[in-house]
Design a protein around this motif. Structure first.
Motif, PDB file in Angstrom:
ATOM      1  N   LEU A 161       0.831  -1.203   0.002  1.00  0.00           N
ATOM      2  CA  LEU A 161       0.058  -0.111  -0.124  1.00  0.00           C
ATOM      3  C   LEU A 161       0.995   1.228  -0.035  1.00  0.00           C
ATOM      4  N   THR A 162       0.523   2.444  -0.450  1.00  0.00           N
ATOM      5  CA  THR A 162       0.774   3.779  -0.316  1.00  0.00           C
ATOM      6  C   THR A 162       0.075   4.739   0.067  1.00  0.00           C
ATOM      7  N   ARG A 163       0.531   5.762   0.769  1.00  0.00           N
ATOM      8  CA  ARG A 163      -0.444   6.930   1.274  1.00  0.00           C
ATOM      9  C   ARG A 163       0.000   8.321   0.877  1.00  0.00           C
ATOM     10  N   LYS A 164      -0.834   8.872  -0.047  1.00  0.00           N
ATOM     11  CA  LYS A 164      -0.388  10.304  -0.430  1.00  0.00           C
ATOM     12  C   LYS A 164      -0.870  11.360   0.468  1.00  0.00           C
ATOM     13  N   ASN A 165      -2.118  11.198   1.034  1.00  0.00           N
ATOM     14  CA  ASN A 165      -2.630  12.343   1.646  1.00  0.00           C
ATOM     15  C   ASN A 165      -2.687  12.001   3.196  1.00  0.00           C
ATOM     16  N   ASP A 166      -1.665  11.451   3.646  1.00  0.00           N
ATOM     17  CA  ASP A 166      -1.344  10.764   4.933  1.00  0.00           C
ATOM     18  C   ASP A 166      -1.872  11.437   6.268  1.00  0.00           C
ATOM     19  N   HIS A 167      -1.988  12.901   6.180  1.00  0.00           N
ATOM     20  CA  HIS A 167      -2.757  13.564   7.333  1.00  0.00           C
ATOM     21  C   HIS A 167      -4.208  13.571   7.297  1.00  0.00           C
ATOM     22  N   ASN A 168      -4.737  13.092   6.080  1.00  0.00           N
ATOM     23  CA  ASN A 168      -6.244  13.336   5.940  1.00  0.00           C
ATOM     24  C   ASN A 168      -6.857  12.080   6.517  1.00  0.00           C
ATOM     25  N   PHE A 209      -9.923  11.154   6.250  1.00  0.00           N
ATOM     26  CA  PHE A 209     -10.859  10.663   5.080  1.00  0.00           C
ATOM     27  C   PHE A 209     -10.267   9.882   3.965  1.00  0.00           C
ATOM     28  N   PHE A 210      -9.316  10.193   3.578  1.00  0.00           N
ATOM     29  CA  PHE A 210      -8.415   9.539   2.669  1.00  0.00           C
ATOM     30  C   PHE A 210      -7.787   8.291   3.139  1.00  0.00           C
ATOM     31  N   MET A 211      -7.066   8.423   4.423  1.00  0.00           N
ATOM     32  CA  MET A 211      -6.813   7.258   4.994  1.00  0.00           C
ATOM     33  C   MET A 211      -7.952   6.028   5.251  1.00  0.00           C
ATOM     34  N   ILE A 212      -9.008   6.195   5.788  1.00  0.00           N
ATOM     35  CA  ILE A 212     -10.021   5.208   5.751  1.00  0.00           C
ATOM     36  C   ILE A 212     -10.528   4.889   4.228  1.00  0.00           C
ATOM     37  N   SER A 213     -10.407   5.596   3.302  1.00  0.00           N
ATOM     38  CA  SER A 213     -10.676   5.242   1.889  1.00  0.00           C
ATOM     39  C   SER A 213      -9.557   4.353   1.671  1.00  0.00           C
ATOM     40  N   THR A 224      -4.928   5.275  11.656  1.00  0.00           N
ATOM     41  CA  THR A 224      -5.732   4.294  10.838  1.00  0.00           C
ATOM     42  C   THR A 224      -5.029   3.008  10.606  1.00  0.00           C
ATOM     43  N   ASP A 225      -3.762   2.983  10.716  1.00  0.00           N
ATOM     44  CA  ASP A 225      -2.977   1.589  10.308  1.00  0.00           C
ATOM     45  C   ASP A 225      -3.556   0.545  11.302  1.00  0.00           C
ATOM     46  N   GLU A 226      -3.814   0.796  12.565  1.00  0.00           N
ATOM     47  CA  GLU A 226      -4.251  -0.151  13.428  1.00  0.00           C
ATOM     48  C   GLU A 226      -5.670  -0.589  12.946  1.00  0.00           C
ATOM     49  N   LEU A 227      -6.344   0.263  12.431  1.00  0.00           N
ATOM     50  CA  LEU A 227      -7.566  -0.499  12.110  1.00  0.00           C
ATOM     51  C   LEU A 227      -7.294  -1.485  10.723  1.00  0.00           C
ATOM     52  N   LEU A 228      -6.452  -0.823  10.013  1.00  0.00           N
ATOM     53  CA  LEU A 228      -6.102  -1.806   8.715  1.00  0.00           C
ATOM     54  C   LEU A 228      -5.588  -3.012   9.150  1.00  0.00           C
ATOM     55  N   ARG A 229      -4.746  -3.078  10.068  1.00  0.00           N
ATOM     56  CA  ARG A 229      -3.815  -4.287  10.745  1.00  0.00           C
ATOM     57  C   ARG A 229      -5.235  -5.242  11.531  1.00  0.00           C
ATOM     58  N   ARG A 230      -6.067  -4.566  12.227  1.00  0.00           N
ATOM     59  CA  ARG A 230      -7.058  -5.406  12.693  1.00  0.00           C
ATOM     60  C   ARG A 230      -8.067  -5.962  11.953  1.00  0.00           C
ATOM     61  N   LEU A 231      -8.095  -5.440  10.554  1.00  0.00           N
ATOM     62  CA  LEU A 231      -9.259  -6.010   9.926  1.00  0.00           C
ATOM     63  C   LEU A 231      -8.567  -7.093   9.065  1.00  0.00           C
ATOM     64  N   ALA A 273     -18.394  -0.618   7.556  1.00  0.00           N
ATOM     65  CA  ALA A 273     -18.510   0.379   8.746  1.00  0.00           C
ATOM     66  C   ALA A 273     -18.833  -0.846   9.974  1.00  0.00           C
ATOM     67  N   THR A 274     -19.505  -1.830   9.964  1.00  0.00           N
ATOM     68  CA  THR A 274     -19.914  -2.709  10.931  1.00  0.00           C
ATOM     69  C   THR A 274     -18.307  -3.402  11.310  1.00  0.00           C
ATOM     70  N   ALA A 275     -17.719  -4.164  10.207  1.00  0.00           N
ATOM     71  CA  ALA A 275     -16.440  -4.607  10.369  1.00  0.00           C
ATOM     72  C   ALA A 275     -15.544  -3.645  11.138  1.00  0.00           C
ATOM     73  N   ALA A 276     -15.675  -2.613  10.747  1.00  0.00           N
ATOM     74  CA  ALA A 276     -14.691  -1.439  11.500  1.00  0.00           C
ATOM     75  C   ALA A 276     -14.950  -1.216  13.116  1.00  0.00           C
ATOM     76  N   ARG A 277     -16.327  -1.199  13.099  1.00  0.00           N
ATOM     77  CA  ARG A 277     -16.691  -1.139  14.498  1.00  0.00           C
ATOM     78  C   ARG A 277     -16.420  -2.332  15.223  1.00  0.00           C
ATOM     79  N   ASP A 278     -16.691  -3.394  14.852  1.00  0.00           N
ATOM     80  CA  ASP A 278     -16.735  -4.716  15.453  1.00  0.00           C
ATOM     81  C   ASP A 278     -15.275  -5.025  15.721  1.00  0.00           C
ATOM     82  N   ALA A 279     -14.323  -4.359  15.095  1.00  0.00           N
ATOM     83  CA  ALA A 279     -13.051  -4.878  15.179  1.00  0.00           C
ATOM     84  C   ALA A 279     -12.577  -4.107  16.804  1.00  0.00           C
ATOM     85  N   TYR A 280     -13.390  -3.339  17.154  1.00  0.00           N
ATOM     86  CA  TYR A 280     -12.956  -2.679  18.495  1.00  0.00           C
ATOM     87  C   TYR A 280     -14.122  -3.099  19.622  1.00  0.00           C
ATOM     88  N   PRO A 281     -14.130  -4.256  19.721  1.00  0.00           N
ATOM     89  CA  PRO A 281     -15.602  -4.761  20.668  1.00  0.00           C
ATOM     90  C   PRO A 281     -15.579  -4.246  22.023  1.00  0.00           C
TER      91      PRO A 281
END
Length: 516
Positions: free
Chosen positions: A234-241, A243-247, A273-280, A335-343
């Motif tokens: 993966l790459t990240r251009k808009n790394d301080h945003n 919205f783009f990181m969730i995309s 948001t890296d933590e969400l990516l890893r959990r998913l 959205a459900t998967a993301a929420r459930d990643a933090y039970p």
């Protein structure tokens, strides 16, 4: 409309022919009313429909039981385990000749290559009048949503690899900043002159390199690091945003790969948001970052995948127009998967909770679209609704688990248009959203998310606009607007009716007007 749906389903029960098709049509009609009904009384409607489907199960047990479980899962805010819900959405949209299924719903997953062969396999989606291209070849320049699979045996020889335009200070973050690694043909090899890497295979890296088809015939080197499992680059251009990181996270999640090695090919470092990516995708393995790769040879013994840039994908559709797609089971499931990643992050005190998404300058970075009297408006809400839990949150100060915890307990989210409003994605069913805009600003990413999830959304453009799209809303104008919103939302009306409150106009009248 729910009465019409139930009448249709009961009528179907008395017929013996075309039962399945009619039930799907009835369910489709319910889905159309879902977005407007769910925040208010949709749960009761869904329960009624689910009960009727139980009685119909004998007509087609497998399909109807799957649909019933899907509806039950929606009521309980759990991931969908069956395909009944998405099947009838697919049928309705394809019959209507719309593109929503392919652009903002599960139809988009058909463009992720399966990659069962030993060639570089890429699939690009154009989201327009052009047809997608598959398995290499010249790709149209306007097509940007590209997934690629590389067979086992590739190497990344990261010698002399640099970022396109590193960010030196947060205060200069902007269009000239690009942390993605500049990837050239000499960095990728598989020692096979017959293996051709198609144009666009590394589109997500930079827009200035690898603009033509090339072969990976450079000789292999001795491996410094060997990756034995499947990997996603993966790459990240808009790394301080965010919205783009969730995309970016959602694009990777769409690949449906699990237990993979995640590799970040940029110098943006660790982001929340890296933590969400890893959990998913891969909770067992740490993410690898580019600074661990430089001046080394990385050998990939299993398939390697590249994902599209975060500036394309489901969340980036219809940002500047009135998107026609409304509810999206795909976005709902993400959205459900993301929420459930933090039970463990859901703690609700029983109070109605208003979360105000704070926006201010930080780390010497000057932001546009700042609400000058934001603190005053938050104070007005706290005094007008004393029994509510009203919190002003600056999300950049919280860990990602803390952010999700705040989202999962929010009933009403208010905020100035900005990347922090991406947290609409993690709100519970029934939540309301009020987004404040500078008058001329037309950007609909967070409205779209609300519609995809079936949430109630309102935009506010009043007040006085200032320099750099800043805004100031006079207290009395805010009170007038609030009364209008709360009278139109059954959710807010019930929250107010069940608790003691102070007249908001009275509170506003004694609040200093900083907008003069």
């Amino acid at each position: 409309r729910s009465e019409d749906v139930l009448a249709d389903v009961k009528r179907v029960a008395s017929r013996s022919e075309d039962v399945l098709a009619d039930v799907k049509r009835a369910a489709s009609r319910f889905e159309e009313s879902h977005a407007e009904n769910l925040p208010h009384h949709g749960r009761q409607n869904l329960s009624h429909l689910s009960e009727v489907l139980v009685k119909l199960a004998a007509l087609n047990p497998a399909w109807l039981e799957g649909l019933r479980k899907d509806i039950t899962a929606m009521l309980q805010r759990k991931p969908l385990a069956h395909s009944g819900w998405t099947n009838f959405v697919n049928i309705r949209w394809r019959q209507a000749g719309e593109s929503c299924w392919d652009q903002t719903d599960y139809g988009i997953t058909q463009f992720v290559p399966t990659g069962e062969d030993n060639i570089v396999s890429c699939t690009t989606t154009c989201f327009g009048n052009e047809e997608p291209y598959s398995k290499g070849g010249q790709l149209p320049g306007t097509c940007h949503w590209t997934f690629c699979r590389f067979p086992p045996g590739f190497q990344i020889q990261a010698y002399g690899m640099v970022a396109a335009a590193s960010l030196k200070k947060v205060k200069v973050d902007g269009g000239g900043h690009d942390p993605r690694m500049v990837l050239r043909s000499e960095h990728i090899t598989c020692n096979n002159s017959k293996t051709k890497v198609p144009y666009g295979a590394f589109r997500a890296f930079t827009e200035t390199t690898l603009h033509s088809q090339w072969t990976c015939e450079r000789p292999l080197r001795t491996c410094d690091v060997t990756i034995a499992t499947e990997s996603i680059i993966l790459t990240r251009k808009n790394d301080h945003n965010p919205f783009f990181m969730i995309s970016n996270v959602m694009n990777a999640w769409l690949m449906r790969r699990r237990h993979v090695q995640l590799v970040m090919m940029d110098d943006a470092g660790v982001k929340q948001t890296d933590e969400l990516l890893r959990r998913l995708l891969s909770p067992e393995l740490p993410i690898l970052y580019a600074d661990q790769m430089l001046e080394k040879t990385w050998c990939f013994e299993a398939p390697m995948w590249t994902t599209p840039t975060e500036e394309t994908g489901v969340l980036m559709r219809h940002l500047n127009d009135a998107q026609p797609c409304q509810f999206s089971p795909l976005v709902f499931d993400f959205a459900t998967a993301a929420r459930d990643a933090y039970p463990a992050e859901e703690i609700k005190d029983g109070n109605f909770t208003l979360t105000w998404v704070g926006r201010r300058h930080y780390d010497q970075r000057t932001l546009g679209r700042v609400l000058i009297n934001e603190g005053d408006l938050v104070q007005i809400m706290q005094e007008a609704e004393p029994s509510w839990t009203t919190q002003r949150i600056f999300y950049e100060q919280l860990t990602f688990p803390e952010q999700i915890a705040a989202d999962k307990t929010t009933d009403l989210m208010i905020g100035m248009h900005g990347a922090g409003m991406v947290h609409v994605l993690f709100l519970p069913q029934g939540a309301d959203i009020i987004e404040i805009f500078p008058r001329p600003k037309k950007r609909w990413g967070y409205r779209n998310i609300a519609q995809y999830l079936g949430l109630s959304y309102t935009d506010m453009r009043g007040g006085k606009d200032g320099k750099d799209d800043s805004k100031c809303i006079p207290p009395k104008e805010w009170a007038t607007s609030w009364k209008k919103w709360s009278s139109q939302s059954g959710h807010l009306k019930r929250a107010q009716a069940s608790r003691n409150k102070t007249d908001i106009s009275e509170v506003a009248s004694r609040t200093r007007n900083r907008c003069l």
